[in-house]
Design a protein around this motif. Structure first.
Motif, PDB file in Angstrom:
ATOM      1  N   THR A 172      39.689  35.049  31.318  1.00 59.17           N
ATOM      2  CA  THR A 172      38.380  34.837  31.936  1.00 59.17           C
ATOM      3  C   THR A 172      38.292  35.621  33.236  1.00 59.17           C
ATOM      4  O   THR A 172      39.210  35.566  34.061  1.00 59.17           O
ATOM      5  N   MET A 173      37.189  36.350  33.413  1.00 65.14           N
ATOM      6  CA  MET A 173      36.983  37.151  34.612  1.00 65.14           C
ATOM      7  C   MET A 173      35.577  36.930  35.152  1.00 65.14           C
ATOM      8  O   MET A 173      34.626  36.860  34.369  1.00 65.14           O
ATOM      9  N   ARG A 174      35.471  36.839  36.450  1.00 65.66           N
ATOM     10  CA  ARG A 174      34.177  36.684  37.108  1.00 65.66           C
ATOM     11  C   ARG A 174      34.079  37.702  38.253  1.00 65.66           C
ATOM     12  O   ARG A 174      34.961  37.750  39.111  1.00 65.66           O
ATOM     13  N   VAL A 175      33.011  38.482  38.241  1.00 67.82           N
ATOM     14  CA  VAL A 175      32.768  39.471  39.291  1.00 67.82           C
ATOM     15  C   VAL A 175      31.569  39.003  40.110  1.00 67.82           C
ATOM     16  O   VAL A 175      30.501  38.718  39.548  1.00 67.82           O
ATOM     17  N   GLY A 176      31.745  38.898  41.410  1.00 69.28           N
ATOM     18  CA  GLY A 176      30.670  38.422  42.267  1.00 69.28           C
ATOM     19  C   GLY A 176      29.789  39.545  42.779  1.00 69.28           C
ATOM     20  O   GLY A 176      30.064  40.730  42.572  1.00 69.28           O
ATOM     21  N   GLU A 177      28.712  39.170  43.438  1.00 73.43           N
ATOM     22  CA  GLU A 177      27.827  40.152  44.043  1.00 73.43           C
ATOM     23  C   GLU A 177      28.529  40.842  45.213  1.00 73.43           C
ATOM     24  O   GLU A 177      29.342  40.228  45.909  1.00 73.43           O
ATOM     25  N   PRO A 178      28.236  42.122  45.434  1.00 72.30           N
ATOM     26  CA  PRO A 178      28.861  42.841  46.555  1.00 72.30           C
ATOM     27  C   PRO A 178      28.547  42.162  47.886  1.00 72.30           C
ATOM     28  O   PRO A 178      27.450  41.619  48.085  1.00 72.30           O
TER      29      PRO A 178
END
Length: 243
Positions: A172-178
């Motif tokens: 599982t991977m989550r990329v946040g807003e810059p």
């Protein structure tokens, strides 16, 4: 200059993931900038984390240049590959050269990958963050890109045997807003805000993770505060110091 090594390596990695039948759940890839420099910052729980972080950037057609310890570059197999993929060696006794290298790459529009915990977290919880990632982003005038990984520790991590068979592990991977890296904000303050954001993403990834331990012998990869038998942060720190 043409990328002759990095794309084929990505292809090999994807083939390996397919062979292992890994189950990916990746959200937030739209947050990866399509162009321009950025500092990608992730938690660090397994030896293969840099591969998974790089995979999250592929929908945006970006290649991530990771900062990694110098010993990896001295290895007869990994060394030539790391250099050909333009990753950045870090000599912890003389880190300024690596810092300047990364700064130049950021200013030329590259994404630089950093694990600000510096080493794998054996408790699988977030350790304190070094401030280097934030200082790089502030000086280069680029955003910070927070992300979190979960499940990668089950494949290969410190103190445990590799499990590179066909175990069908979810990743599982989550990329946040810059996050903007305002030079006027103290780097320590911004580093703590960044750590807090990665913590939020990590908790989201843990909540979304589709499996739980199969039994008492399968709880080692779950943090103590979530009911697992991974060492608590203080115990993990003691283990690391002993090594």
């Amino acid at each position: 200059m043409a990328e002759l090594v990095y794309p084929p390596v990505i292809g090999i990695a994807r083939t390996m993931f397919k062979t292992l039948d890994l189950r990916f759940d990746i959200k937030g890839t739209e947050n990866v900038p399509r162009r321009g420099g950025a500092v990608l910052v992730s938690n660090h729980i397994g030896y293969l984390d840099f591969i998974f972080c790089g995979l999250a950037a592929r929908p945006a057609k970006r290649l991530v240049r990771f900062m990694a310890k110098e010993s990896v570059f001295r290895h007869k197999v990994s060394g030539p590959l790391m250099r050909a993929m333009k990753h950045i060696p870090v000599d912890r006794a003389a880190g300024m050269e690596a810092y300047k290298h990364a700064l130049k790459a950021l200013r030329s529009g590259e994404i630089i990958g950093v694990f600000p915990e510096a080493t794998i977290s054996e408790s699988f919880t977030l350790k304190n963050f070094k401030s280097g990632a934030v200082r790089l982003a502030q000086e280069a005038g680029v955003p910070l890109l927070p992300m979190a990984l979960w499940g990668t520790q089950r494949l290969w991590t410190k103190g445990h045997k590799r499990a590179l068979g066909r175990h069908h592990f979810p990743i599982t991977m989550r990329v946040g807003e810059p996050m903007a890296a305002d030079p006027a904000e103290p780097s320590d303050t911004l580093t703590e805000r960044l750590r807090g954001r990665v913590q939020e993403l990590l908790e989201a990834a843990q909540r979304a993770y589709p499996v739980r331990p199969k039994g008492p012998d399968d709880t080692w990869w779950v943090p103590a505060h979530l009911g697992g038998t991974a060492p608590a942060p203080a115990e993990a720190l003691t283990l690391n110091r002993r090594r």
